[in-house]
Design a protein around this motif. Structure first.
Motif, PDB file in Angstrom:
ATOM      1  N   SER A  57       0.847  -1.186   0.000  1.00 17.02           N
ATOM      2  CA  SER A  57       0.000   0.000   0.000  1.00 17.02           C
ATOM      3  C   SER A  57       0.883   1.237   0.000  1.00 17.02           C
ATOM      4  CB  SER A  57      -0.955   0.018   1.197  1.00 17.02           C
ATOM      5  OG  SER A  57      -0.258   0.099   2.423  1.00 17.02           O
ATOM      6  N   GLN A  62      -2.527   1.295   4.233  1.00 15.29           N
ATOM      7  CA  GLN A  62      -3.417   0.162   4.503  1.00 15.29           C
ATOM      8  C   GLN A  62      -4.879   0.614   4.579  1.00 15.29           C
ATOM      9  OE1 GLN A  62      -1.350  -2.200   7.853  1.00 15.29           O
ATOM     10  NE2 GLN A  62      -0.262  -0.239   7.746  1.00 15.29           N
ATOM     11  N   TRP A  64      -7.665  -0.486   3.536  1.00 20.13           N
ATOM     12  CA  TRP A  64      -8.733  -1.470   3.389  1.00 20.13           C
ATOM     13  C   TRP A  64      -9.425  -1.823   4.705  1.00 20.13           C
ATOM     14  CZ3 TRP A  64      -3.774  -2.591   1.175  1.00 20.13           C
ATOM     15  CH2 TRP A  64      -2.839  -3.075   2.109  1.00 20.13           C
ATOM     16  N   CYS A 120     -12.367   0.892   0.861  1.00 26.19           N
ATOM     17  CA  CYS A 120     -11.220   1.793   0.952  1.00 26.19           C
ATOM     18  C   CYS A 120     -11.612   2.990   1.813  1.00 26.19           C
ATOM     19  CB  CYS A 120     -10.801   2.249  -0.451  1.00 26.19           C
ATOM     20  SG  CYS A 120      -9.459   3.454  -0.462  1.00 26.19           S
ATOM     21  N   ASP A 139      -4.776   5.269  -2.925  1.00 27.51           N
ATOM     22  CA  ASP A 139      -5.396   4.454  -1.878  1.00 27.51           C
ATOM     23  C   ASP A 139      -6.307   3.391  -2.495  1.00 27.51           C
ATOM     24  OD1 ASP A 139      -7.183   6.401  -2.772  1.00 27.51           O
ATOM     25  OD2 ASP A 139      -8.040   6.774  -0.793  1.00 27.51           O
ATOM     26  N   SER A 142      -4.135   0.688  -3.995  1.00 24.20           N
ATOM     27  CA  SER A 142      -3.607  -0.175  -2.925  1.00 24.20           C
ATOM     28  C   SER A 142      -4.652  -1.202  -2.491  1.00 24.20           C
ATOM     29  CB  SER A 142      -3.185   0.687  -1.730  1.00 24.20           C
ATOM     30  OG  SER A 142      -2.149   1.590  -2.080  1.00 24.20           O
ATOM     31  N   THR A 143      -5.897  -0.758  -2.395  1.00 23.36           N
ATOM     32  CA  THR A 143      -6.966  -1.674  -1.989  1.00 23.36           C
ATOM     33  C   THR A 143      -7.157  -2.788  -3.010  1.00 23.36           C
ATOM     34  OG1 THR A 143      -8.068   0.146  -0.835  1.00 23.36           O
ATOM     35  CG2 THR A 143      -9.382  -1.812  -1.278  1.00 23.36           C
TER      36      THR A 143
END
Length: 226
Positions: A57, A62, A64, A120, A139, A142-143
């Motif tokens: 991420s 992070q 999520w 997210c 973001d 990353s999720t």
């Protein structure tokens, strides 16, 4: 003052380990109709979520969260939301494709023992996050990495996973009570499977085919063949 951990030695996996990674990648499938009714043990589900939680991420934000859905009444409301959106979706395709679209099974919400909404949290990490200063959407990216980790771990464990994407965002928000700063990224169906398609189901059913890799690789700039 906390000290950084020392880097660990890097190296190639063993042949068996490497083959297992590539097998998970190449045999991963989007499962819709092959779910078995057997429950997923809690420790196995946690292991899959741990794999997702180890995704990369940006800025280690992070972003999520994982909403585990097993309640039949919640599943029923989600299924109804899918059906409404799916009726709208079929009308968007050319007339010659609508019949095939209508024959495709695009979800396993009721059949899968576990449904999972991966969200997210767009506020996580604060207003300024390392690596997100110039691209607000990292973001979300990353999720999605967490979803991919989960998918590959599920394949390795013999668990089928299907991504259901045909929803009105407002329906998911209402049913799952999502706050305004949290967005639903992936609605997933998970369950044991006895068999999987040898190729993507949409390819097997004639909807689309995998593009040749060589057509997708450029050198140095867009459109320049490698």
């Amino acid at each position: 003052m906390q000290q950084s951990s020392a880097p660990a030695p890097a190296g190639r996996f063993s042949d068996d380990e490497r083959d297992a990674v590539y097998r998970a990648i190449h045999t991963r499938r989007d499962v819709r109709g092959q779910f078995l009714p057997d429950p997923i043990p809690d420790d196995l589900l946690r292991q899959l979520l741990l794999a997702a939680h180890h995704a990369p991420s940006v800025g280690l934000m992070q972003p999520w969260n994982f909403i585990v859905i097993e309640n039949p009444s919640v599943k029923s409301r989600i299924r109804e939301a899918f059906e409404r959106a799916n009726q709208d979706a079929v009308r968007l395709f050319p007339a010659e494709r609508r019949a095939l679209y209508s024959r495709l099974k695009l979800e396993g919400i009721s059949e899968a023992p576990v449904n999972l909404c991966v969200t997210c949290d767009r506020s996580r990490g604060g207003d300024v996050v390392l690596g997100r200063t110039h691209n607000r959407d990292t973001d979300i990216y990353s999720t999605v990495c967490a979803v991919q980790n989960l998918w590959l771990a599920a394949r390795a464990e013999g668990i089928g996973l299907g991504w259901v994407s045909i929803f009105d965002d407002a329906d998911l928000r209402s049913i799952l009570h999502l706050p305004d700063h949290v967005m639903p990224v992936a609605y997933l169906c998970l369950g044991h499977v006895a068999e999987l398609y040898e190729e993507p189901e949409l390819q097997a059913r004639g909807w689309a085919s995998r593009l040749p890799l060589d057509d997708l690789i450029f050198r140095d700039r867009w459109g320049e063949a490698r």
